[in-house]
Scaffold this active site. Structure first.
Site, short mmCIF file in Angstrom:
data_model
loop_
_atom_site.label_atom_id
_atom_site.label_comp_id
_atom_site.label_asym_id
_atom_site.label_seq_id
_atom_site.Cartn_x
_atom_site.Cartn_y
_atom_site.Cartn_z
N ARG A 140 -0.59 -3.60 4.02
CA ARG A 140 -1.91 -3.92 4.02
C ARG A 140 -2.12 -5.65 3.59
O ARG A 140 -3.04 -6.14 3.80
CB ARG A 140 -2.80 -3.14 2.84
CG ARG A 140 -2.86 -1.85 3.23
CD ARG A 140 -3.48 -1.01 2.04
NE ARG A 140 -4.75 -1.47 1.63
CZ ARG A 140 -5.82 -1.14 2.18
NH1 ARG A 140 -5.94 -0.25 3.25
NH2 ARG A 140 -7.10 -1.53 1.79
N CYS A 233 -15.44 2.27 -5.45
CA CYS A 233 -16.28 2.87 -4.49
C CYS A 233 -16.50 4.33 -4.66
O CYS A 233 -16.33 5.09 -3.73
CB CYS A 233 -16.04 2.27 -3.20
SG CYS A 233 -14.51 2.92 -2.55
C1 LIG Z 1 -10.48 -0.45 -2.66
S1 LIG Z 1 -9.06 -1.27 -1.97
C2 LIG Z 1 -9.47 -2.90 -2.20
C3 LIG Z 1 -10.38 -3.57 -0.99
C4 LIG Z 1 -10.40 -4.83 -1.24
N1 LIG Z 1 -10.68 -5.33 -2.52
C5 LIG Z 1 -11.63 -5.70 -0.25
O1 LIG Z 1 -12.75 -5.93 -0.73
O2 LIG Z 1 -11.18 -5.74 0.86
C6 LIG Z 1 -7.72 -0.87 -3.18
C7 LIG Z 1 -6.54 -1.51 -2.98
O3 LIG Z 1 -5.72 -1.62 -4.03
C8 LIG Z 1 -4.46 -1.40 -3.55
N2 LIG Z 1 -3.54 -0.97 -4.49
C9 LIG Z 1 -3.29 0.46 -4.95
N3 LIG Z 1 -2.38 0.28 -6.20
C10 LIG Z 1 -2.38 -0.84 -6.40
C11 LIG Z 1 -1.62 -1.36 -7.65
N4 LIG Z 1 -0.92 -0.68 -8.50
N5 LIG Z 1 -1.62 -2.83 -7.71
C12 LIG Z 1 -2.20 -3.47 -6.72
N6 LIG Z 1 -2.97 -3.12 -5.75
C13 LIG Z 1 -3.05 -1.63 -5.45
C14 LIG Z 1 -4.38 -0.63 -2.44
O4 LIG Z 1 -3.24 -0.83 -1.43
C15 LIG Z 1 -5.77 -0.92 -1.81
O5 LIG Z 1 -5.40 -1.88 -0.84
#
Ligand SMILES: C[S@@+](CC[C@H](N)C(=O)[O-])C[C@H]1O[C@@H](n2cnc3c(N)ncnc32)[C@H](O)[C@@H]1O
Length: 551
Positions: A140, A233
Site C-alpha cells: 500500500r 470509517c
Molecule cells: C483507513 S486506511 C487509511 C486511509 C488513508 N488515511 C487515506 O486517507 O487515504 C487504514 C490504513 O492503516 C494501515 N494499517 C493497518 N495497521 C496498521 C498499523 N499497525 N500501523 C500503521 N498502519 C496500519 C492499513 O494498511 C491501511 O492502509
C-alpha cells in the site's frame, strides 16, 4: 434496498439508533457521494474556480472540498494527472480539517495509504514543516508514495514501518498526529460492496486490538501540548467512543477537544458504551462522558458515507519534555555516521553502497561549509562547486565528466534548469538524490520508501531529473516551459507518452536560456512532467507506469 447489509450489523444499529434506524436504512437506497479536494499546493481556490471543468457544490466541512455530480469522472481529465485535485469521499475530509494543521507543523500520518489525508495535510503545510507519512503494509505504500509525488509534496518522508519503530526514531517529535485507523469499515458499505463481504474477516474485535496499540504508541510520538486526531470509517462504539475512553483513562494528560455540532456533525455516544459495553463504561468512569465531544458523521444526517472523529488534546503541563523544533533538526544534519546507510526498500549493490558513503560524506561536508548568505544547507558550498564546474568546462563527457562530484552535477542541473531554493538536507541513496525535510540521520534503521522529495539520479556524470521533481514545480520555477492546452487533446497525447511536434516559438525560455533541452511540460500552466525539446520535436519523458491508459 441496494446494499445487502450483514444481519448482525443491522440488528446492532437498530438497537442503538432506535427511531432513527429507519432513516439510517433509507440512506442505503441512495447512491454514495463522490467528492474531490483541490490541491492548493498547485492551484489557488480562485484559479480553480475559474478553471474547474465540472459543476460542483462545496462540502460544508472542508473549504477545499467539493461534491462531484453523479456520472462525472474527475479521474479522466488532464488536471487529475497534473495533481490539481484528489478524489476523496466527502466525510473522509473531516479528520484533517479538525487536526488544524498549520504551516511549519511537524505532522505524522500513521496509517496513511493510499494518501488521501496525507495530501490534505501537505496542502495545509504549504511546504513548511514536516510530514511523515506511514503505512505498515508495504504494497500500500506504493500508492501512498505515488500520490504524495503526484500532488507535488516537497516536505514529506514516506515510511513503511510499525508505529513502535517510528516512536523509537521520533520520540515526542510531532505536534500533530493523525490516526486514520484500520477499522471494520461499516461506513464504506454503500460505496464498496466488497466491504460488506470483508466485514466479518476484519471483525470489530480484531480491529480494536490494532487500534488500541496504535493509539497508545501515538502518545509516545506526540510532543507536549500536541494534538492527536483519531478517526475511523465505522459506526461500532467499540472502535470509537470506547476506544477513546480507554485511551483517556490510561493517559490522563489528554482531554477531548469538543468538536462543534455544525455542518451535520452529530455528537459522540457515551450512552452506547454504557448500553453495549458496561465493563468498559465502569472501568473508564467519568472520562467516558468526554466522548460526547467527539463527532459522528452519519450518512442519513449529512452528504457523506460516515466517519467518526475524536480530537485528543495533550495538556503541555502534563509532561516536562519540550517540543523538538525545526532548529533542532538542522543541528542533526551534520551528524550522519559515514558507515551507516538507511534501510531502503530497494537493496543497494556493493558498488552503490560505496558510492553512497562517498556521496554522503561529500554531502555532509557541503552542509558543514558556511552557507552563502546563511540561507540553507542545500545551497551551502555553491561557490566551491562553481569553481569545480569551471575547471571542468569544455572537457566533454569523457572520464573527467564521470568523475565530477555527483553533488556538483546535481547543483549544476538545478542552476541551469530551475529557479529553485533547495530546502532541507540533500541526501544520496546510491544514484538517487533527495531533498529531505528531516535529514538522513533520523531515518537510520527505518524502512524508508522516500526520505524526501525525489529530485533525480546521477548517472555517468549526468543528472537525470525525476518525475516527482517535475510534479512539484510551479511553472515559474522552470527556466524552459512548454505549455499544452487541455482543450485540444494535446495534453492527453503527452500523457499517453506520444512524441509531439512543438515549434520553437512555443518553448518559453527565461532570459539567456536556449530552447534545446529539458522543458517542464504543463497543461494550462500546471506541471505534468518533463520533455526534451530539440529541433521542433518534444521527446516525451512522462514515465511509462504513469501513462494515461483510457481511450
Ligand atoms: C483507513 S486506511 C487509511 C486511509 C488513508 N488515511 C487515506 O486517507 O487515504 C487504514 C490504513 O492503516 C494501515 N494499517 C493497518 N495497521 C496498521 C498499523 N499497525 N500501523 C500503521 N498502519 C496500519 C492499513 O494498511 C491501511 O492502509
Amino acid at each position: 434496498m441496494a446494499v445487502q447489509l450483514p444481519s448482525i450489523f443491522a440488528e446492532r444499529m437498530k438497537n442503538l439508533l432506535g427511531d432513527e434506524f429507519e432513516q439510517f436504512m433509507k440512506s442505503y437506497e441512495q447512491s454514495p457521494h463522490a467528492g474531490l479536494r483541490v490541491n492548493t499546493l498547485k492551484i489557488s481556490m480562485e484559479q480553480f474556480d475559474e478553471l474547474a471543468p465540472f459543476d460542483m457544490r462545496p462540502i460544508p466541512w472542508c473549504g477545499t472540498g467539493f461534491y462531484v455530480p453523479h456520472g462525472v469522472k474527475p479521474g479522466l481529465h488532464p488536471y487529475y494527472h497534473a495533481g490539481l485535485y484528489y478524489i476523496q469521499e466527502p466525510s473522509a475530509m473531516a479528520p484533517v480539517e479538525l487536526l488544524d494543521v498549520q504551516p511549519g507543523d511537524h505532522v505524522l500520518d500513521l496509517c496513511a495509504a493510499p494518501g488521501g489525508k496525507s495530501t490534505q495535510i501537505a496542502a495545509k503545510l504549504q511546504g513548511k514543516g514536516v510530514l511523515v507519512t506511514n503505512d505498515i503494509h508495504s504494497e500500500r505504500t506504493k500508492a501512498l508514495a505515488k500520490n504524495v509525488e503526484l500532488y507535488g509534496v516537497r516536505n514529506a518522508v514516506v515510511l513503511n514501518e510499525s508505529p513502535e519503530r517510528i516512536a523509537g526514531a521520533f520520540p515526542h517529535y510531532f505536534n500533530k498526529v493523525l490516526i486514520d485507523a484500520p477499522c471494520s469499515g461499516e461506513g464504506m458499505f454503500r460505496k464498496d460492496e466488497d466491504m460488506v463481504k470483508s466485514w466479518e474477516h476484519h471483525s470489530v474485535e480484531k480491529c480494536v486490538l490494532m487500534q488500541r496499540d496504535i493509539l497508545e504508541t501515538a502518545a509516545k510520538l506526540l510532543a507536549p501540548g500536541g494534538t492527536i486526531v483519531y478517526s475511523t470509517c465505522t459506526f461500532a462504539p467499540e472502535e470509537n467512543e470506547a476506544m477513546i475512553a480507554e485511551f483517556l483513562n490510561l493517559n490522563p494528560g489528554f482531554t477531548v477537544h469538543d468538536i462543534p455540532e455544525t455542518a451535520g456533525f452529530a455528537p459522540g455516544r457515551p450512552d452506547w458504551v454504557r448500553q453495549m459495553l458496561p465493563e468498559t463504561a465502569e472501568k473508564t468512569g467519568t472520562v467516558l462522558d468526554q466522548t460526547r465531544g467527539t463527532a459522528r458523521l452519519w450518512p442519513h444526517l449529512l452528504e457523506g458515507e460516515g466517519h467518526y472523529v475524536a480530537v485528543l488534546q495533550h495538556r503541555p503541563e502534563a509532561s516536562p519534555e519540550r517540543i523538538s523544533s525545526v532548529e533542532d533538526e538542522k543541528e542533526t544534519v551534520s551528524k550522519i555516521p559515514e558507515d551507516q546507510g538507511i534501510a531502503v526498500t530497494q537493496p543497494l549493490s556493493k558498488a552503490d553502497r560505496k558510492r553512497e558513503r562517498l556521496m554522503r560524506t561529500e554531502s555532509r561536508e557541503r552542509n558543514e561549509r558556511p552557507a552563502r548568505g546563511g540561507k540553507n544547507e542545500g545551497k551551502a558550498g555553491r561557490n566551491n562547486e562553481r569553481d569545480a564546474r569551471k575547471s571542468n568546462r569544455g572537457k566533454g563527457r569523457g572520464t573527467d565528466q564521470v568523475n565530477i562530484d555527483p553533488g556538483t552535477v546535481y547543483q549544476q542541473f538545478i542552476e541551469e534548469h530551475l529557479e529553485l531554493e533547495l530546502l532541507g538536507e540533500t541526501v544520496f541513496y546510491g544514484e538517487r538524490v533527495y531533498q529531505s525535510s528531516v535529514g538522513a540521520s533520523r531515518l537510520e534503521g527505518l524502512k524508508v520508501i522516500r526520505p524526501g522529495w525525489f529530485m533525480g539520479t546521477v548517472k555517468n556524470g549526468r543528472f537525470v531529473p525525476s518525475h516527482p521533481l517535475a510534479c512539484a514545480l510551479n511553472r515559474s520555477e522552470a527556466k524552459r516551459v512548454i505549455n499544452l492546452a487541455s482543450a485540444n487533446g494535446e495534453a492527453v497525447r503527452y500523457l499517453k507518452g506520444e512524441t509531439l511536434n512543438i515549434e520553437e516559438a512555443r518553448v518559453e525560455c527565461k532570459t539567456g536560456v536556449a530552447a534545446k533541452g529539458y522543458a517542464l511540460v504543463c497543461v494550462d500552466g500546471f506541471a505534468l512532467g518533463w520533455g526534451k525539446w530539440l529541433d521542433g520535436v518534444l521527446k516525451n519523458e512522462y514515465p511509462a507506469g504513469w501513462r494515461w491508459t483510457s481511450v
